[in-house]
Every structure is written in C-alpha cells, then in structure tokens.
Design a protein around this motif. Structure first.
Motif, PDB file in Angstrom:
ATOM      1  N   CYS A   1       9.833  30.926   3.779  1.00 45.86           N
ATOM      2  CA  CYS A   1       9.132  30.441   4.976  1.00 45.86           C
ATOM      3  C   CYS A   1       8.242  29.243   4.678  1.00 45.86           C
ATOM      4  N   VAL A   2       7.854  29.062   3.416  1.00 43.10           N
ATOM      5  CA  VAL A   2       6.985  27.932   3.073  1.00 43.10           C
ATOM      6  C   VAL A   2       7.669  26.619   3.407  1.00 43.10           C
ATOM      7  N   LEU A   3       8.924  26.467   3.001  1.00 40.68           N
ATOM      8  CA  LEU A   3       9.662  25.233   3.280  1.00 40.68           C
ATOM      9  C   LEU A   3       9.871  25.054   4.781  1.00 40.68           C
ATOM     10  N   MET A   4      10.125  26.161   5.474  1.00 41.68           N
ATOM     11  CA  MET A   4      10.302  26.088   6.924  1.00 41.68           C
ATOM     12  C   MET A   4       9.019  25.629   7.607  1.00 41.68           C
ATOM     13  N   LEU A   5       7.883  26.159   7.171  1.00 43.53           N
ATOM     14  CA  LEU A   5       6.602  25.776   7.774  1.00 43.53           C
ATOM     15  C   LEU A   5       6.252  24.321   7.479  1.00 43.53           C
ATOM     16  N   ILE A   6       6.602  23.857   6.278  1.00 41.14           N
ATOM     17  CA  ILE A   6       6.366  22.444   5.954  1.00 41.14           C
ATOM     18  C   ILE A   6       7.152  21.549   6.893  1.00 41.14           C
ATOM     19  N   MET A   7       8.397  21.916   7.157  1.00 39.46           N
ATOM     20  CA  MET A   7       9.220  21.133   8.067  1.00 39.46           C
ATOM     21  C   MET A   7       8.636  21.147   9.479  1.00 39.46           C
ATOM     22  N   LEU A   8       8.204  22.327   9.942  1.00 36.05           N
ATOM     23  CA  LEU A   8       7.652  22.430  11.293  1.00 36.05           C
ATOM     24  C   LEU A   8       6.349  21.651  11.433  1.00 36.05           C
ATOM     25  N   PHE A   9       5.460  21.768  10.442  1.00 33.55           N
ATOM     26  CA  PHE A   9       4.181  21.070  10.511  1.00 33.55           C
ATOM     27  C   PHE A   9       4.372  19.556  10.453  1.00 33.55           C
ATOM     28  N   SER A  10       5.342  19.100   9.656  1.00 36.94           N
ATOM     29  CA  SER A  10       5.583  17.658   9.571  1.00 36.94           C
ATOM     30  C   SER A  10       6.115  17.107  10.882  1.00 36.94           C
ATOM     31  N   VAL A  11       6.864  17.929  11.624  1.00 37.38           N
ATOM     32  CA  VAL A  11       7.371  17.478  12.929  1.00 37.38           C
ATOM     33  C   VAL A  11       6.253  17.440  13.954  1.00 37.38           C
ATOM     34  N   THR A  12       5.462  18.521  14.025  1.00 37.76           N
ATOM     35  CA  THR A  12       4.387  18.577  15.017  1.00 37.76           C
ATOM     36  C   THR A  12       3.294  17.530  14.754  1.00 37.76           C
ATOM     37  N   ALA A  13       3.200  17.053  13.522  1.00 37.20           N
ATOM     38  CA  ALA A  13       2.151  16.087  13.186  1.00 37.20           C
ATOM     39  C   ALA A  13       2.462  14.678  13.691  1.00 37.20           C
ATOM     40  N   VAL A  14       3.742  14.372  13.899  1.00 38.44           N
ATOM     41  CA  VAL A  14       4.101  12.986  14.220  1.00 38.44           C
ATOM     42  C   VAL A  14       4.772  12.821  15.579  1.00 38.44           C
ATOM     43  N   MET A  15       5.262  13.920  16.164  1.00 37.40           N
ATOM     44  CA  MET A  15       6.026  13.801  17.403  1.00 37.40           C
ATOM     45  C   MET A  15       5.166  14.087  18.631  1.00 37.40           C
ATOM     46  N   PRO A  16       5.338  13.309  19.713  1.00 41.48           N
ATOM     47  CA  PRO A  16       4.592  13.576  20.961  1.00 41.48           C
ATOM     48  C   PRO A  16       5.160  14.791  21.694  1.00 41.48           C
ATOM     49  N   LEU A  17       4.462  15.247  22.706  1.00 39.84           N
ATOM     50  CA  LEU A  17       4.856  16.454  23.420  1.00 39.84           C
ATOM     51  C   LEU A  17       6.185  16.297  24.149  1.00 39.84           C
ATOM     52  N   ASP A  18       6.433  15.138  24.741  1.00 41.12           N
ATOM     53  CA  ASP A  18       7.678  14.956  25.483  1.00 41.12           C
ATOM     54  C   ASP A  18       8.913  14.992  24.580  1.00 41.12           C
ATOM     55  N   PHE A  19       8.718  14.811  23.279  1.00 40.93           N
ATOM     56  CA  PHE A  19       9.838  14.884  22.344  1.00 40.93           C
ATOM     57  C   PHE A  19      10.465  16.274  22.355  1.00 40.93           C
ATOM     58  N   TYR A  20       9.661  17.323  22.481  1.00 37.30           N
ATOM     59  CA  TYR A  20      10.174  18.693  22.430  1.00 37.30           C
ATOM     60  C   TYR A  20      10.870  19.103  23.722  1.00 37.30           C
ATOM     61  N   LEU A  21      10.632  18.379  24.796  1.00 39.86           N
ATOM     62  CA  LEU A  21      11.233  18.724  26.081  1.00 39.86           C
ATOM     63  C   LEU A  21      12.507  17.949  26.371  1.00 39.86           C
ATOM     64  N   SER A  22      12.757  16.889  25.650  1.00 43.55           N
ATOM     65  CA  SER A  22      13.918  16.041  25.920  1.00 43.55           C
ATOM     66  C   SER A  22      15.185  16.649  25.314  1.00 43.55           C
TER      67      SER A  22
ATOM     68  N   LEU B   1       8.804  14.805   1.297  1.00 43.13           N
ATOM     69  CA  LEU B   1       8.012  16.027   1.151  1.00 43.13           C
ATOM     70  C   LEU B   1       8.915  17.255   1.081  1.00 43.13           C
ATOM     71  N   THR B   2       9.878  17.338   1.990  1.00 38.95           N
ATOM     72  CA  THR B   2      10.807  18.477   1.993  1.00 38.95           C
ATOM     73  C   THR B   2      11.629  18.530   0.722  1.00 38.95           C
ATOM     74  N   ASN B   3      12.156  17.380   0.306  1.00 44.05           N
ATOM     75  CA  ASN B   3      12.958  17.342  -0.915  1.00 44.05           C
ATOM     76  C   ASN B   3      12.117  17.658  -2.150  1.00 44.05           C
ATOM     77  N   GLY B   4      10.862  17.189  -2.172  1.00 46.54           N
ATOM     78  CA  GLY B   4       9.999  17.473  -3.318  1.00 46.54           C
ATOM     79  C   GLY B   4       9.725  18.959  -3.475  1.00 46.54           C
ATOM     80  N   VAL B   5       9.406  19.641  -2.371  1.00 47.94           N
ATOM     81  CA  VAL B   5       9.170  21.082  -2.434  1.00 47.94           C
ATOM     82  C   VAL B   5      10.444  21.825  -2.822  1.00 47.94           C
ATOM     83  N   SER B   6      11.570  21.376  -2.287  1.00 45.62           N
ATOM     84  CA  SER B   6      12.850  22.009  -2.633  1.00 45.62           C
ATOM     85  C   SER B   6      13.161  21.862  -4.118  1.00 45.62           C
ATOM     86  N   GLN B   7      12.871  20.690  -4.680  1.00 43.07           N
ATOM     87  CA  GLN B   7      13.117  20.468  -6.104  1.00 43.07           C
ATOM     88  C   GLN B   7      12.243  21.391  -6.953  1.00 43.07           C
TER      89      GLN B   7
END
Length: 279
Positions: A99-120, A138-144
């Motif tokens: 779940c750590v890698l999954m949460l990193i991916m989710l947090f990185s998306v929510t940090a840069v994307m506006p709200l309308d991005f999730y509705l489109s 970041l994702t590749n580094g944690v995976s490595q």
C-alpha cells in the motif's frame, strides 16, 4: 490440510493477487485499445488497486523464500515460526508494504491535479496519473528500493540453503536441493518483475522514434514481463509440489484419487514435519 501450512497460505495469497491483477490489467488493456473512456476517478481507483497487487506478488514470493530458508536451515524452529497465525500476520505486513507505493502514487496525483481532472472522462492509462517527470521518478525510485530489498533477501536465502545442502546427504540432500531450486525460480521471477520497472524507460525512447513500434513493444512487455512471471507461480508451487498435485488430481478427477489423498492426510497427521519439509 493446506490451510494449516504456511507456504500454501502464501501460495493462495499469490494466486488471488495474480488472478485479480490479470483480470484487472486485461480489462484495462482492452478498454485502452478500444479507446473507451471512463471517469478519471474510477481510473485512478483501478490503477491504485493494480499498483498494490503488482507489488504484493513479489513481496509474497520473498516471504515464501524466507519460509523455505527457515524450513531447511532452522528445522527445529520451523514448527514454531511457520504457523497460520504468523502467515496471516505476514500477509498483513505484505499488504501494508504494498500500500505504500499505492499511497505515493495517489498523493502525487492529488498534489498536482485540479478538482475537475477527477470528474472528466478519459481513456484510462497509468501514464495519465504521472504527468510530471518527478512523479515517475518517485514511483520508480521507491519500486527500486523494494526490489533491491527483495533481491537481497532471496540471495541470502539461496546462499544459506546452498551451504546447508552441501553438508547434507541422502534424502535430506534431495529435499534441500529441491528447496534450492524453488528459491532460484523465485529469483528468476523477481528478475522478470524487476525488468518490468525498466520497460517504461525503453518504451518512452521508442515512442520518440515510431508510434507503432511503441505499441508493439508495450504489448510484448505486457506478455513477457507481466503475464509470464505470474504463470510461474502455479509451476513452482503447484505442479512441482507432490502434495498439491495429488489433491489437484483428486478434485479434477472427481475423487478418483481418494485412497492416495487419504494416505497423504494420514501422513500429515502422523508425521507433520515430513510434509513441511517438502518443496
């Protein structure tokens, strides 16, 4: 019988993760090729589940290698350490790490994307969730880091089992050699999974050259480095395992192997350590 043996509990966990991942990835692949759109929020959820399952399988394989190490190198403590309760705790730990890698991916998306991005509505693709270069890095580094830890663990188990196998003789040597081959197969499967992490770098380079070559390469990578490693688990812990094969024939042939299966169950009751040491 199987629900009381640690390696079969891990085996069932791997099968569940792999089957779910393959179904999910096949659906997303077909939707992507047919250019079918879906809400971006749903795409993020499916990709997050895929991230979790993709990491859970090699982590479980590492735990299975460690179980073989305990069985062969620490036989007196194997019955104490290899219990269903410890296996359940191990699966919870595996899912937590995945779940750590999954949460990193989710947090990185929510940090840069506006709200309308999730509705489109969009065509679902994992690259859709990694817009900036730092997200991929970041994702590749944690995976490595994850795969380095798993590779070191499997190498340690291999070296220790090999040392014990050299000093063994007779039936013990045969059992230890089988355990050694199992760890080698886990290492090969982990290598294929590790190569999967390098595929995006090659694919992006090919995309700059030719689009159709990029599409064909991505399909090749999916078959060789995603499907193939997950087909090895049934071979390693399914067809190679005598106890599992007897049970599989029993249920596949509608009980025609009742006598032999009953003998194995009896042996499991009388000599529990015998089956525990088989690979």
């Amino acid at each position: 019988m199987f629900h009381t043996i640690t390696r079969y509990i891990f085996f069932a966990h791997v099968l569940i993760c792999d089957c779910t991942y393959l179904i999910l990835s096949d659906i997303l692949l077909l939707l992507s090729y047919m250019r079918i759109i879906m809400p971006t929020s749903l795409c993020i959820l499916l990709c997050a589940i895929g991230f979790n399952l993709n990491v859970a399988t090699p982590l479980t394989l590492t735990a299975m290698s460690a179980e073989r190490y305990v069985s062969i190198c620490m036989p007196l403590r194997h019955a104490e350490l290899s219990t269903p309760q410890h296996a359940a705790h191990g699966i919870l730990l595996i899912q937590g790490l995945a779940c750590v890698l999954m949460l990193i991916m989710l947090f990185s998306v929510t940090a840069v994307m506006p709200l309308d991005f999730y509705l489109s509505p969009r065509v679902c693709n994992v690259e859709l969730l990694q817009v900036h270069r730092w997200q991929k890095d970041l994702t590749n580094g944690v995976s490595q880091v994850y795969f380095l830890f798993m590779a070191l663990t499997i190498c340690f188990c291999y070296v220790r089992i090999m040392k014990v196998a050299r000093t063994a003789s007779g039936d013990d040597r045969t059992a230890m050699n089988k355990g050694l081959r199992t760890v080698i197969l886990h290492g090969f499967q982990l290598l294929l999974s590790l190569i999967q992490l390098w595929c995006p770098f090659v694919e992006m380079a090919v995309l700059q050259i030719d689009l159709w070559m990029f599409v064909n390469l991505r399909y090749f990578d999916y078959v060789v480095f995603i499907l193939a490693p997950r087909c090895l688990v049934p071979l390693v812990y399914g067809l190679r395992d005598e106890t599992f094969m007897v049970a599989l024939k029993h249920y596949a042939l509608f009980g025609c192997h009742n006598k032999k299966l009953g003998t194995i169950k009896k042996d499991r009751t009388i000599f529990p350590q015998t089956l525990t040491q088989q690979t």
